[in-house]
Design a protein around this motif. Sequence first.
Motif, PDB file in Angstrom:
ATOM      1  N   GLY A  82       1.229  -1.323   0.415  1.00  0.00           N
ATOM      2  CA  GLY A  82       0.082   0.434   0.177  1.00  0.00           C
ATOM      3  C   GLY A  82       0.745   1.577  -0.158  1.00  0.00           C
ATOM      4  O   GLY A  82       1.858   1.248  -0.669  1.00  0.00           O
ATOM      5  N   GLN A  83       0.474   2.611   1.072  1.00  0.00           N
ATOM      6  CA  GLN A  83       0.812   3.373   0.765  1.00  0.00           C
ATOM      7  C   GLN A  83       1.136   3.909   2.488  1.00  0.00           C
ATOM      8  O   GLN A  83       0.309   3.735   2.691  1.00  0.00           O
ATOM      9  CB  GLN A  83       0.159   4.579  -0.692  1.00  0.00           C
ATOM     10  N   GLY A  84       2.602   4.281   2.726  1.00  0.00           N
ATOM     11  CA  GLY A  84       2.099   4.849   3.888  1.00  0.00           C
ATOM     12  C   GLY A  84       3.283   4.954   4.703  1.00  0.00           C
ATOM     13  O   GLY A  84       5.022   5.495   3.660  1.00  0.00           O
ATOM     14  N   MET A  85       3.822   4.952   5.799  1.00  0.00           N
ATOM     15  CA  MET A  85       5.394   5.073   6.564  1.00  0.00           C
ATOM     16  C   MET A  85       5.559   4.076   7.934  1.00  0.00           C
ATOM     17  O   MET A  85       4.470   4.261   8.238  1.00  0.00           O
ATOM     18  CB  MET A  85       5.385   6.911   6.609  1.00  0.00           C
ATOM     19  N   ARG A  86       6.557   3.764   7.762  1.00  0.00           N
ATOM     20  CA  ARG A  86       6.538   3.096   9.085  1.00  0.00           C
ATOM     21  C   ARG A  86       7.925   3.694   9.902  1.00  0.00           C
ATOM     22  O   ARG A  86       9.009   4.037   9.394  1.00  0.00           O
ATOM     23  CB  ARG A  86       6.434   1.691   8.746  1.00  0.00           C
ATOM     24  N   TYR A  87       8.119   3.579  11.170  1.00  0.00           N
ATOM     25  CA  TYR A  87       8.716   4.135  12.189  1.00  0.00           C
ATOM     26  C   TYR A  87       8.956   2.784  13.759  1.00  0.00           C
ATOM     27  O   TYR A  87       7.961   2.961  14.034  1.00  0.00           O
ATOM     28  CB  TYR A  87       9.151   5.100  12.159  1.00  0.00           C
ATOM     29  N   TYR A  88       9.806   3.197  14.081  1.00  0.00           N
ATOM     30  CA  TYR A  88      10.280   2.899  14.784  1.00  0.00           C
ATOM     31  C   TYR A  88      11.532   2.770  15.728  1.00  0.00           C
ATOM     32  O   TYR A  88      12.164   3.513  15.198  1.00  0.00           O
ATOM     33  CB  TYR A  88      10.231   0.659  15.322  1.00  0.00           C
TER      34      TYR A  88
END
Length: 699
Positions: A640-646
């Motif tokens: 899909g479309q988006g952003m991930r951070y940790y």
Amino acid sequence: MRKEWIILLVLLIQLDSLQAQTYKKGEIDMENFIEDLFGMQREEEDYEELYEGLLQVLLNPINLNKVGTEELKSLYVLTPSQIHQFLLYRKNFGNLLSLYELQAIPEFDLETIYKILPFVVIDERTVQRGSLWSRMSETKDAYFIFRHRRVWETRRGFTLPDTLINGNLTSRYQGDPNSLYGRFRIQQGKDFSLGLTFDKDPGEEFIWDPPSNRYGFNFLSYHFTLFNRGNWKAISIGDYQLQFGQGLVFGAGFAPGKGAETITTVRRSSLGIRPYTAALEFGYFRGVAASKQLGPVQITLMASNAPKDANVQLAMDSLEQDQAIITSLQRSGLHRTPTEISYKNQAREKNLGANIQFTSLNKRLQIGGNSLYTEFSQPFIRTPRVYNQFEFYGQSNQIHSLYFSYNFQNYYFFGESAISSSGGMGTILGMMSSLHPTLAFSLLYRNYQRNFHSFYGNAFGEGSRPINEKGIYMGLNFRPNQKYNWSFYYDRFEFPWLRFRAYAPSWGKEWFSRFTYTPSRKTLIFFQLRQESKARNLSEYPGYQSPYIMDQGIKTNFAFNLDQKLDNTWSIKSRVNSSTFQFGGNLSKGFAISQDLNADFNQWRFSSRIVLFDTDDFDNRQFIYERNVLWLFSIPALHGQGMRYYFLTQYRLSPKLTFWARFARTIFTDREVIGSGLQQISGNAVTETTFQLRYQFNR
């Protein structure tokens, strides 16, 4: 005296290089190690099971002064030529006095030594001193881990049920959304191992309810194993696995398969009995097992009686009487809804097995045989499908195999052939060779017939099980010096019978290439390309109605990676992933861009990442390995479309107590609903936290 002078010379010459070491002895750069073994992540792989196998190797380092060829191969780090040079050096100069002495062995460059250090020790102790109880109470390798994980958005399964038109309530999870995990272990390498693992998954109820086979935690695993008691190589009670031959019958342990390491991973090693400590609720034996050494012959016997999650139904037999049958075995290990709870421990699986193995005095030749008899508590009658008519049916199965391995200087030849009670056969033949100190080569042929049935096999292949597949694999690795490395493999495979989502015999091919540049210990650069062509049904797409018309799906993956250590504290990692998928006349694309920032302040460690991703469809999902708390594995599939951070932090409060905390969040820009069914989340974000404590005794 000659040996002492060699060691002194090596230490003087390599002093500067040793000071540039980027991690402490006993630790491993897990991220780079995973990249080497797995390369491009594949959806068919069970990475949690692979990681548990790797964990067992890390927790039981091998003694370089006692190690044999099999154990060295099982690390997947050393080439055939390097193993040959190591054994030759130890034969000529005797036992190693220090790990630094590895630098005196031909073909052992610093990069190889850094990779192997976390897996090895030099221990001259040959006699266990004191009673077993005193050794258990004093060992330094004793710990307890407790972990909590949770997704904070509310999934549909945790909401109030709806009322159907007939007045019944819809299904919902019975428990809370918390995941709880604990592991207690006391061990000493090649001496003993005692362990207890417990686990509760999200949605499972913490309850004591014997009628539903629930006793507090959803899953409990335990073992007690003794090693090297006279002629007894190992005696295990509780949960365990076996690894012999090439994995056609007994295929436990760490076996990564196809990846950026194109040579060493094609072969399995016969490591024997291995304690089982994972929280995975399948793929292990529960009972007793023992191995005894009689001169050059080792004999192993095992017996197991383990519960299995199964869908058990009543069916009419030939005498028109009701008979309980197993229609499917459940491998998820999840018991959240009334239906899932009803599957828990509804069947039992009994196993009786044996292995006999001969090893020549010079360790070059190994010949062995495996036998395993499996019986279910009810007949296994699958729901008939066009693609599964040659799968296992019935109440019992037998499988027998013969295997060999032979080492001639820089060449390793190996193979195994097995037959199951259905008459189906499986065969592996392969070789590894160091054609030159800078060039290594591997070749493997496999043929698993469509009616070959192995429940505990984990052999090399394209599929996740050794059945209905034949193919040939070729790997190359060229390393002209310490700075440059090129690895390549090509694999062509066929599926003689139908498969899930492929309702006709089909074929495929896959190739992979990686170029690595390491200008210094502080910098690592690589780029890699992988392409896979595999057939599947066209009927899933509009306009195609026949389920027997197929097309070749061609997926191409590209990755570029830069690791840079800025100083003794800070390091960064940048990565670009992209892919295309061509199928049915359509072309779709996807990419992910990630940036890491990591810091090591001795007592404190900190890791962080942000990822931007955009994919046209699920076929272009992007896999990127993530750092997590100790001994927890994470390779999310981003689509899909988006952003991930940790953010991940580790703090060592004292020599005994260490704490980890992790916060991860994925935000989608192309949807307002995430997931489906009871896992559905209303919203565009998923937030997960992980907290872990480890207490180490006797520190």
